[in-house]
Scaffold this active site. Structure first.
Site, PDB file in Angstrom:
ATOM      1  N   ASN A   8       0.766  -1.245  -0.001  1.00 34.11           N
ATOM      2  CA  ASN A   8       0.295  -0.057  -0.070  1.00 34.11           C
ATOM      3  C   ASN A   8       1.364   1.458  -0.084  1.00 34.11           C
ATOM      4  O   ASN A   8       1.515   1.676   0.966  1.00 34.11           O
ATOM      5  CB  ASN A   8      -0.837  -0.376   1.247  1.00 34.11           C
ATOM      6  CG  ASN A   8      -1.752   1.516   1.071  1.00 34.11           C
ATOM      7  OD1 ASN A   8      -1.931   2.287   0.192  1.00 34.11           O
ATOM      8  ND2 ASN A   8      -2.633   1.309   2.292  1.00 34.11           N
ATOM      9  N   TRP A   9       0.678   1.821  -1.211  1.00 35.44           N
ATOM     10  CA  TRP A   9       1.388   2.754  -1.214  1.00 35.44           C
ATOM     11  C   TRP A   9       1.613   3.687  -0.631  1.00 35.44           C
ATOM     12  O   TRP A   9       2.058   5.472  -0.878  1.00 35.44           O
ATOM     13  CB  TRP A   9       2.573   3.125  -2.673  1.00 35.44           C
ATOM     14  CG  TRP A   9       3.375   2.165  -3.202  1.00 35.44           C
ATOM     15  CD1 TRP A   9       3.631   0.884  -3.300  1.00 35.44           C
ATOM     16  CD2 TRP A   9       4.003   2.301  -4.605  1.00 35.44           C
ATOM     17  NE1 TRP A   9       4.820   0.536  -3.787  1.00 35.44           N
ATOM     18  CE2 TRP A   9       4.816   0.749  -4.630  1.00 35.44           C
ATOM     19  CE3 TRP A   9       3.889   2.836  -5.552  1.00 35.44           C
ATOM     20  CZ2 TRP A   9       5.808   1.508  -6.280  1.00 35.44           C
ATOM     21  CZ3 TRP A   9       4.507   2.803  -6.878  1.00 35.44           C
ATOM     22  CH2 TRP A   9       5.130   1.960  -7.318  1.00 35.44           C
ATOM     23  N   LYS A  10       0.573   4.546   0.028  1.00 35.09           N
ATOM     24  CA  LYS A  10      -0.325   5.205   0.153  1.00 35.09           C
ATOM     25  C   LYS A  10       0.217   7.145  -0.589  1.00 35.09           C
ATOM     26  O   LYS A  10      -0.303   6.219  -2.546  1.00 35.09           O
ATOM     27  CB  LYS A  10      -0.141   5.586   1.555  1.00 35.09           C
ATOM     28  CG  LYS A  10      -0.045   4.253   2.357  1.00 35.09           C
ATOM     29  CD  LYS A  10      -0.141   4.422   4.292  1.00 35.09           C
ATOM     30  CE  LYS A  10      -0.386   3.345   4.489  1.00 35.09           C
ATOM     31  NZ  LYS A  10      -0.241   3.330   6.413  1.00 35.09           N
ATOM     32  N   HIS A  80     -10.054   1.017   4.891  1.00 34.21           N
ATOM     33  CA  HIS A  80      -8.573   1.550   5.007  1.00 34.21           C
ATOM     34  C   HIS A  80      -8.886   2.621   5.992  1.00 34.21           C
ATOM     35  O   HIS A  80      -9.523   3.502   6.012  1.00 34.21           O
ATOM     36  CB  HIS A  80      -7.019   1.854   4.340  1.00 34.21           C
ATOM     37  CG  HIS A  80      -6.090   1.975   5.424  1.00 34.21           C
ATOM     38  ND1 HIS A  80      -5.638   3.072   5.607  1.00 34.21           N
ATOM     39  CD2 HIS A  80      -4.883   1.232   5.096  1.00 34.21           C
ATOM     40  CE1 HIS A  80      -4.614   2.623   5.891  1.00 34.21           C
ATOM     41  NE2 HIS A  80      -4.215   1.898   5.406  1.00 34.21           N
ATOM     42  N   GLU A  82      -7.247   5.164   7.544  1.00 35.37           N
ATOM     43  CA  GLU A  82      -7.492   6.341   6.867  1.00 35.37           C
ATOM     44  C   GLU A  82      -7.784   6.778   6.315  1.00 35.37           C
ATOM     45  O   GLU A  82      -8.132   8.101   6.407  1.00 35.37           O
ATOM     46  CB  GLU A  82      -5.774   6.636   6.214  1.00 35.37           C
ATOM     47  CG  GLU A  82      -4.439   6.973   7.454  1.00 35.37           C
ATOM     48  CD  GLU A  82      -2.937   5.778   6.420  1.00 35.37           C
ATOM     49  OE1 GLU A  82      -3.285   5.137   5.087  1.00 35.37           O
ATOM     50  OE2 GLU A  82      -1.821   5.138   7.101  1.00 35.37           O
ATOM     51  N   GLU A 140      -5.437  -4.572  10.550  1.00 32.89           N
ATOM     52  CA  GLU A 140      -4.518  -3.943  10.340  1.00 32.89           C
ATOM     53  C   GLU A 140      -5.530  -2.892  12.492  1.00 32.89           C
ATOM     54  O   GLU A 140      -5.863  -2.049  12.483  1.00 32.89           O
ATOM     55  CB  GLU A 140      -4.246  -3.105   9.984  1.00 32.89           C
ATOM     56  CG  GLU A 140      -4.587  -3.145   8.107  1.00 32.89           C
ATOM     57  CD  GLU A 140      -3.738  -2.085   6.972  1.00 32.89           C
ATOM     58  OE1 GLU A 140      -2.751  -2.765   6.849  1.00 32.89           O
ATOM     59  OE2 GLU A 140      -4.084  -1.468   6.871  1.00 32.89           O
ATOM     60  N   GLY A 146       1.498   2.650  10.799  1.00 32.39           N
ATOM     61  CA  GLY A 146       2.571   4.058  10.768  1.00 32.39           C
ATOM     62  C   GLY A 146       3.222   4.110  11.831  1.00 32.39           C
ATOM     63  O   GLY A 146       3.915   5.100  12.003  1.00 32.39           O
ATOM     64  N   SER A 178       3.361  -1.748  10.379  1.00 33.57           N
ATOM     65  CA  SER A 178       4.727  -2.019  11.049  1.00 33.57           C
ATOM     66  C   SER A 178       5.119  -2.582  10.582  1.00 33.57           C
ATOM     67  O   SER A 178       5.760  -3.622  11.504  1.00 33.57           O
ATOM     68  CB  SER A 178       4.829  -1.332  12.327  1.00 33.57           C
ATOM     69  OG  SER A 178       3.880   0.337  12.902  1.00 33.57           O
ATOM     70  N   GLY A 199       2.795  -1.002   4.351  1.00 29.86           N
ATOM     71  CA  GLY A 199       3.008   0.491   3.714  1.00 29.86           C
ATOM     72  C   GLY A 199       4.665   1.134   4.183  1.00 29.86           C
ATOM     73  O   GLY A 199       4.341   1.095   2.714  1.00 29.86           O
ATOM     74  N   GLY A 200       3.933   1.753   4.642  1.00 34.15           N
ATOM     75  CA  GLY A 200       5.735   2.109   5.118  1.00 34.15           C
ATOM     76  C   GLY A 200       7.000   1.891   3.856  1.00 34.15           C
ATOM     77  O   GLY A 200       7.595   2.144   3.357  1.00 34.15           O
TER      78      GLY A 200
HETATM   79  P1  PGA Z   1       2.587   0.960   7.887  1.00 40.45           P
HETATM   80  O1  PGA Z   1       1.281   0.759   6.552  1.00 40.45           O
HETATM   81  O2  PGA Z   1       3.151  -0.687   7.118  1.00 40.45           O
HETATM   82  O3  PGA Z   1       2.999   1.734   7.457  1.00 40.45           O
HETATM   83  O4  PGA Z   1       2.351   0.228   9.409  1.00 40.45           O
HETATM   84  C1  PGA Z   1       0.529  -0.217   7.342  1.00 40.45           C
HETATM   85  C2  PGA Z   1      -1.275  -0.130   6.203  1.00 40.45           C
HETATM   86  O5  PGA Z   1      -1.280   1.400   6.400  1.00 40.45           O
HETATM   87  O6  PGA Z   1      -1.613  -0.458   6.028  1.00 40.45           O
END
Ligand code: PGA
Length: 216
Positions: A8-10, A80, A82, A140, A146, A178, A199-200
């Site tokens: 997930n590149w966001k 998600h 976010e 999640e 994050g 994470s 994500g990150g």
């Molecule tokens: P993260 O994000 O790996 O940066 O914690 C995961 C996500 O939001 O899907």
């Protein structure tokens, strides 16, 4: 089954050139790569981060599930945290999106942080028990997204068991929050998750490839 690894590149990276560069380094991994919408056609990526619930029409700024399907997208992330937070997406909205995505033939990765969300997020889908073969759930926990504070694998495993109890043993369940190359194996090999939503760490090609090597 091979673990399903989803990137997930966001809202990253900042330019198409950087996106191409990152994609070139990870495209052979077999992972689902979900870049921002604007990079989808240039990259021919197989994942997206959202879709709208209507097929077409006067919905400024929105992207339909059919449009994604037409571009060759296979998976879409929905619900998600976010989007629940910043776009104020409710379970009702998410449910409409899931219905549209499944209807368009996309595979849905539904993100949750508690079991009670699943039922609400499937409320629009009649006889959902018969239609969930294209549904994957990503657990999640909010505190882990994050933050660098991944969920203890034993605690996450309890959620995986609860999701499978609710949706059936064949529904794939991913862990997200994470994830890095150090802890990835704990979720897939030890806690028995069917894959990871990253994500990150998915923005760092060497790290991302190490995650995949450590779970496959
Ligand atoms: P993260 O994000 O790996 O940066 O914690 C995961 C996500 O939001 O899907």
């Amino acid at each position: 089954m091979k673990p399903l690894i989803v990137a997930n590149w966001k809202m990253n990276p900042a330019t198409l050139e950087e996106a191409k560069n990152l994609f070139d380094q990870v495209k052979e991994t077999g992972a689902v790569i979900c870049p921002p919408f604007v990079y989808l056609s240039a990259l021919r990526a197989n994942g997206a981060q959202d879709c709208f619930w209507e097929e077409k029409g006067a919905f400024t700024g929105e992207i339909s599930a059919q449009m994604l399907k037409d571009l060759g997208v296979e998976y879409v992330i929905l619900g998600h945290s976010e989007r629940r937070k910043y776009q104020k997406e409710t379970d009702e909205i998410i449910s409409k999106k899931i219905k549209a995505a499944l209807g368009a033939g996309l595979k849905v990765i539904l993100c949750i942080d508690r079991i009670s969300q699943i039922k609400k997020d499937l409320q629009e889908i009649e006889n959902w028990k018969l239609k969930i073969e294209n549904l994957t759930v990503a657990y999640e926990p909010l505190f882990a997204i994050g933050t660098g504070k991944a969920c203890p694998p034993e605690r996450a495993e309890k959620m995986k068991i609860a999701v499978k109890k609710f949706l059936g043993p064949d529904t794939p369940v991913l862990y997200g929050g994470s994830v890095n190359s150090q802890n990835a194996g704990e979720y897939v090999k030890d806690a028995g998750f069917d894959g990871l939503l990253v994500g990150g760490a998915s923005l760092k090609p060497v790290e991302f490839i190490d995650i995949i090597k450590n779970v496959c």
